[in-house]
Design an enzyme around this catalytic site. Structure first.
Site, PDB file in Angstrom:
ATOM      1  N   HIS A   1       0.830  -1.198   0.000  1.00 59.50           N
ATOM      2  CA  HIS A   1       0.000   0.000   0.000  1.00 59.50           C
ATOM      3  C   HIS A   1       0.874   1.260   0.000  1.00 59.50           C
ATOM      4  O   HIS A   1       0.446   2.309  -0.472  1.00 59.50           O
ATOM      5  CB  HIS A   1      -0.904   0.032   1.237  1.00 59.50           C
ATOM      6  CG  HIS A   1      -1.988  -1.004   1.222  1.00 59.50           C
ATOM      7  ND1 HIS A   1      -1.808  -2.273   1.713  1.00 59.50           N
ATOM      8  CD2 HIS A   1      -3.258  -0.951   0.768  1.00 59.50           C
ATOM      9  CE1 HIS A   1      -2.929  -2.958   1.576  1.00 59.50           C
ATOM     10  NE2 HIS A   1      -3.824  -2.183   1.009  1.00 59.50           N
TER      11      HIS A   1
ATOM     12  N   ASP B   1      -4.491  -6.537  -7.629  1.00 55.14           N
ATOM     13  CA  ASP B   1      -4.716  -5.852  -6.364  1.00 55.14           C
ATOM     14  C   ASP B   1      -5.029  -4.386  -6.693  1.00 55.14           C
ATOM     15  O   ASP B   1      -4.936  -3.950  -7.850  1.00 55.14           O
ATOM     16  CB  ASP B   1      -3.471  -5.980  -5.474  1.00 55.14           C
ATOM     17  CG  ASP B   1      -3.803  -5.890  -3.988  1.00 55.14           C
ATOM     18  OD1 ASP B   1      -4.914  -5.438  -3.639  1.00 55.14           O
ATOM     19  OD2 ASP B   1      -2.945  -6.269  -3.171  1.00 55.14           O
TER      20      ASP B   1
END
Length: 512
Positions: A188, A260
């Protein structure tokens, strides 16, 4: 089948079909319904979209009124990562707890019940399970989302989870290919790198994915990680060597490949989401997940136009985009015919049953047999030593044992303590002193997550235990640090049911 809006050409429809965007709000915005009419085939749901099971069912019905074969996806792992129960904590203990029990039938039952609840709300694609082998104990993003550090254990439970979830009519999306467990960086925030040999990758990382493929997983999610042994230049999500050469050709997988979240910094910070999406489809991905942070019509149009432009410029073969769109539609057809199991009242307590079985209860050396522990009868002080929230988990989901102890021992008081500023040892000592002062004469229950990864947390426990050796310690992350405290309870996860199971032991209330 819903008829697509006239005037939308095949190329544009295909570009919309491969997108899995999110949105804001608990009802579908007009722009989203309009794009569904133009070819958008998938929608991703997050905690912000869910207020209750009834509201979620109404939302998915609203989507299907516009397009009856829409794929409605969600990131519902159970355990720490929950969207269905984002405000209260999950009714299911999560992968690491299931791995600690190591009963594949239990894992199948838990996944089936989770899938049944999703199906009842109109969700038909779950971005789960995590098949990552958590081989690096410093891992900041996987941890208890993994079944464990043992490859064989992770493989057999991944397969059981896939079959259990899909037996409820919900497609599994096994993640994060080719394996996110051996990293100390959260994708992230940045691009993780795994520097191991092809042999280690084949024996460790890939084994659970082979098991998932053999179990019939309908989807696989790629990881934003650089694996130089496989591709020294591009992260897995953008690598043709990894997605097509390895996953398709070597492992024989022919289902949907989902990326993702493309807004994660590992991709967005280096390639940008538009170029990243084009490269991902070219590499062999079939669906672009975007919307955890970016959730509006402008983002959808930017990605649609980037894909169309890439085809028209010759950068992205049109047949590759068409193939990707066909795989999305094929999964939608499967979801439309999979069927849903009837309600099973016997399954509603399976999560708590699993959480109880997952507990590991020990005492520190020299402090006696944990069986001799006398449950608390007076309300304690619960000191939660709170780390920075994992983005995948989110900071809006409650965790700990306080709520359950308040129920069992009314009058329980709680406080949260974090690292603060300055050196970690000093921050931890300060947190420990503050907890002691706040507790007063009450018995202390110290709750931690991944003590081994947080020196300040270990220091705070040092301070607490030096002054109050009768402190009960509850570890709700990976129990890597040595047990300590008058009683040490490892829950292997921070879900609501994990907190309840621990509170039952502390208060001697098993079965209440």
């Amino acid at each position: 089948m819903t008829t697509l809006a006239s005037g939308t050409d095949t190329l544009t429809r295909d570009a919309l079909t491969v997108l899995q965007p999110g949105f804001t709000g608990t009802t579908a915005p007009d722009w989203l319904l309009r794009r569904l009419g133009e070819g958008l085939a998938s929608v991703g749901l997050f905690g912000r979209n869910i207020a209750s099971p009834g509201q979620l069912a109404a939302l998915t019905a609203q989507l299907r009124a516009e397009r009856d074969d829409v794929l409605v996806a969600i990131d519902e792992e159970g355990g720490d990562v929950t969207r269905l129960e984002v405000r209260n904590g999950s009714s299911f203990p999560g992968n690491h707890a299931l791995g600690a029990v190591d009963d594949v039938q239990l894992t199948h039952q838990v996944a089936h019940e989770l899938g049944r609840r999703l199906a009842a709300c109109g969700v038909n694609l779950n971005w789960a399970p995590s098949a990552d082998v958590n081989s690096d104990p410093r891992n900041p993003v996987i941890g208890v989302r993994s079944f464990g550090a043992d490859t064989g254990l992770a493989a057999r439970h991944t397969a059981a989870y896939v079959t259990g979830l899909q037996s409820a009519g919900v497609a599994a999306c096994t993640k994060h290919f080719p394996g996110h467990g051996d990293t100390a960086v959260d994708s992230h925030h940045a691009l993780p790198r795994i520097d191991v040999s092809p042999e280690v990758l084949a024996d460790r990382e890939l084994t659970p994915f082979r098991a998932a493929i053999a179990a019939g997983t309908r989807a696989v999610m790629s990881a934003h990680i650089l694996v130089p042994a496989l591709d020294p230049d591009r992260p897995a999500t953008l690598s043709r060597r990894i997605l097509t050469g390895l996953l398709r050709d070597e492992l024989g997988y022919d289902g949907l490949i989902v990326t993702d979240g493309m807004e994660m910094r590992a991709i967005a910070g280096t390639y940008g989401i538009e170029r990243g999406s084009v490269l991902a489809i070219a590499a062999g991905a079939d669906a672009i997940c975007v919307g955890g942070g970016l959730a509006d019509d402008a983002t959808v149009l930017r990605l649609r136009d980037a894909l169309v432009s890439a085809v028209r410029s010759g950068e992205l073969p049109e047949e590759r985009l068409a193939e990707a769109a066909d795989r999305v539609r094929a999964l939608a057809r499967w979801a439309g015919t999979a069927g849903h199991p009837a309600d099973d009242t016997h399954g509603t307590e399976i999560g708590l049953h699993a959480a109880r079985r997952a507990l590991t209860v020990t005492a520190a050396p020299g402090l006696g047999d944990p069986a001799a522990f006398k449950p608390l009868t007076e309300p304690p002080y619960v000191a939660a030593l709170t780390p920075v929230a994992n983005i995948a988990v989110g900071d809006e989901t409650p965790w700990g044992v306080a709520a359950e102890l308040i129920h069992l021992l009314p009058g329980t008081v709680t406080g949260s303590f974090a690292a603060g500023d300055g050196p970690e040892s000093e921050a931890g000592e300060n947190a420990g002193r503050a907890a002691l002062q706040a507790a007063g004469p009450r018995r202390i229950v110290a709750v931690v997550r991944d003590e081994h990864r947080h020196p300040w947390m270990a220091s705070a426990l040092d301070t607490l235990l030096a002054a109050r050796p009768d402190t009960v310690v509850v570890e709700m992350g990976v129990p890597q640090a040595a047990p300590r405290g008058a009683l040490h309870i490892a829950t292997h996860g921070a879900a609501r049911v994990c907190g309840r199971a621990a509170a039952e032991v502390i208060a001697g209330a098993m079965g209440r």
